[in-house]
Design a protein around this motif. Sequence first.
Motif, mmCIF file in Angstrom:
data_model
loop_
_atom_site.group_PDB
_atom_site.id
_atom_site.type_symbol
_atom_site.label_atom_id
_atom_site.label_comp_id
_atom_site.label_asym_id
_atom_site.label_seq_id
_atom_site.Cartn_x
_atom_site.Cartn_y
_atom_site.Cartn_z
ATOM 1 N N ILE A 26 32.920 -20.912 71.278
ATOM 2 C CA ILE A 26 31.959 -19.765 70.599
ATOM 3 C C ILE A 26 31.170 -19.122 71.728
ATOM 4 O O ILE A 26 30.509 -19.728 72.642
ATOM 5 N N GLN A 27 31.351 -17.698 71.700
ATOM 6 C CA GLN A 27 30.482 -17.270 72.796
ATOM 7 C C GLN A 27 29.142 -16.551 72.396
ATOM 8 O O GLN A 27 29.077 -16.030 71.259
ATOM 9 N N ARG A 28 28.571 -17.077 73.416
ATOM 10 C CA ARG A 28 26.831 -16.605 72.908
ATOM 11 C C ARG A 28 26.727 -15.155 73.140
ATOM 12 O O ARG A 28 27.374 -14.508 74.049
ATOM 13 N N PRO A 29 26.122 -14.567 72.226
ATOM 14 C CA PRO A 29 25.682 -12.971 72.310
ATOM 15 C C PRO A 29 25.075 -12.779 73.675
ATOM 16 O O PRO A 29 24.243 -13.485 74.158
ATOM 17 N N LEU A 30 25.617 -11.493 74.310
ATOM 18 C CA LEU A 30 25.146 -10.931 75.750
ATOM 19 C C LEU A 30 24.039 -10.800 75.627
ATOM 20 O O LEU A 30 23.186 -10.714 76.709
ATOM 21 N N ASP A 31 23.416 -10.056 74.451
ATOM 22 C CA ASP A 31 22.121 -9.332 74.478
ATOM 23 C C ASP A 31 21.293 -9.971 73.080
ATOM 24 O O ASP A 31 21.440 -9.175 72.092
ATOM 25 N N PRO A 32 21.141 -11.175 73.027
ATOM 26 C CA PRO A 32 20.413 -11.789 71.631
ATOM 27 C C PRO A 32 19.466 -10.966 71.074
ATOM 28 O O PRO A 32 19.112 -10.793 70.035
ATOM 29 N N ALA A 34 19.090 -7.828 71.007
ATOM 30 C CA ALA A 34 19.556 -6.532 70.185
ATOM 31 C C ALA A 34 19.957 -7.095 69.039
ATOM 32 O O ALA A 34 20.489 -6.133 68.243
ATOM 33 N N LEU A 35 20.209 -8.157 68.549
ATOM 34 C CA LEU A 35 20.733 -8.556 67.304
ATOM 35 C C LEU A 35 20.024 -8.412 66.329
ATOM 36 O O LEU A 35 18.656 -8.681 66.506
ATOM 37 N N SER A 36 20.437 -7.779 65.106
ATOM 38 C CA SER A 36 19.511 -8.018 63.818
ATOM 39 C C SER A 36 19.413 -9.459 63.506
ATOM 40 O O SER A 36 20.135 -10.334 63.911
ATOM 41 N N ASP A 37 18.614 -9.663 62.303
ATOM 42 C CA ASP A 37 18.447 -11.214 61.869
ATOM 43 C C ASP A 37 19.580 -11.553 61.190
ATOM 44 O O ASP A 37 19.952 -12.763 61.161
ATOM 45 N N GLU A 38 20.411 -10.537 60.651
ATOM 46 C CA GLU A 38 21.646 -10.873 60.049
ATOM 47 C C GLU A 38 22.765 -11.281 60.958
ATOM 48 O O GLU A 38 23.671 -12.191 60.875
ATOM 49 N N GLN A 39 22.923 -10.562 61.875
ATOM 50 C CA GLN A 39 23.701 -10.947 62.944
ATOM 51 C C GLN A 39 23.499 -12.399 63.640
ATOM 52 O O GLN A 39 24.317 -13.063 64.024
#
Length: 101
Positions: A26-32, A34-39
């Motif tokens: 599972i790839q961790r988000p590169l820019d956490p 920038a993610l919405s709560d849903e993402q």
Amino acid sequence: MFQIYCPYCQETREEEEFSYSGEAHIQRPLDPEALSDEQWGDYLFFRKNPRGIHHEMWYHVAGCRRYFNVTRNTVSYEILETYPMGAQPRVSEAVKTGEAQ
């Protein structure tokens, strides 16, 4: 119950010695930030649950206490391979999707 080969201990042991830890690779988000709560919730809580070939992460609780990956058929419970963390599986995407001959 099935037998699992630990790539670190280099032994095959009973499933009871191990703990399933979830989906592998599972790839961790590169820019956490920038993610919405849903993402962010999707990343944290939603995983694939395929019927067939699946890459899983396991933990050797009663042995070396290390994490490793397993490629397993979730229908037959057949373990196709085990490999250390950081390594890539030998089973190709074509085999996973049934496209390989």
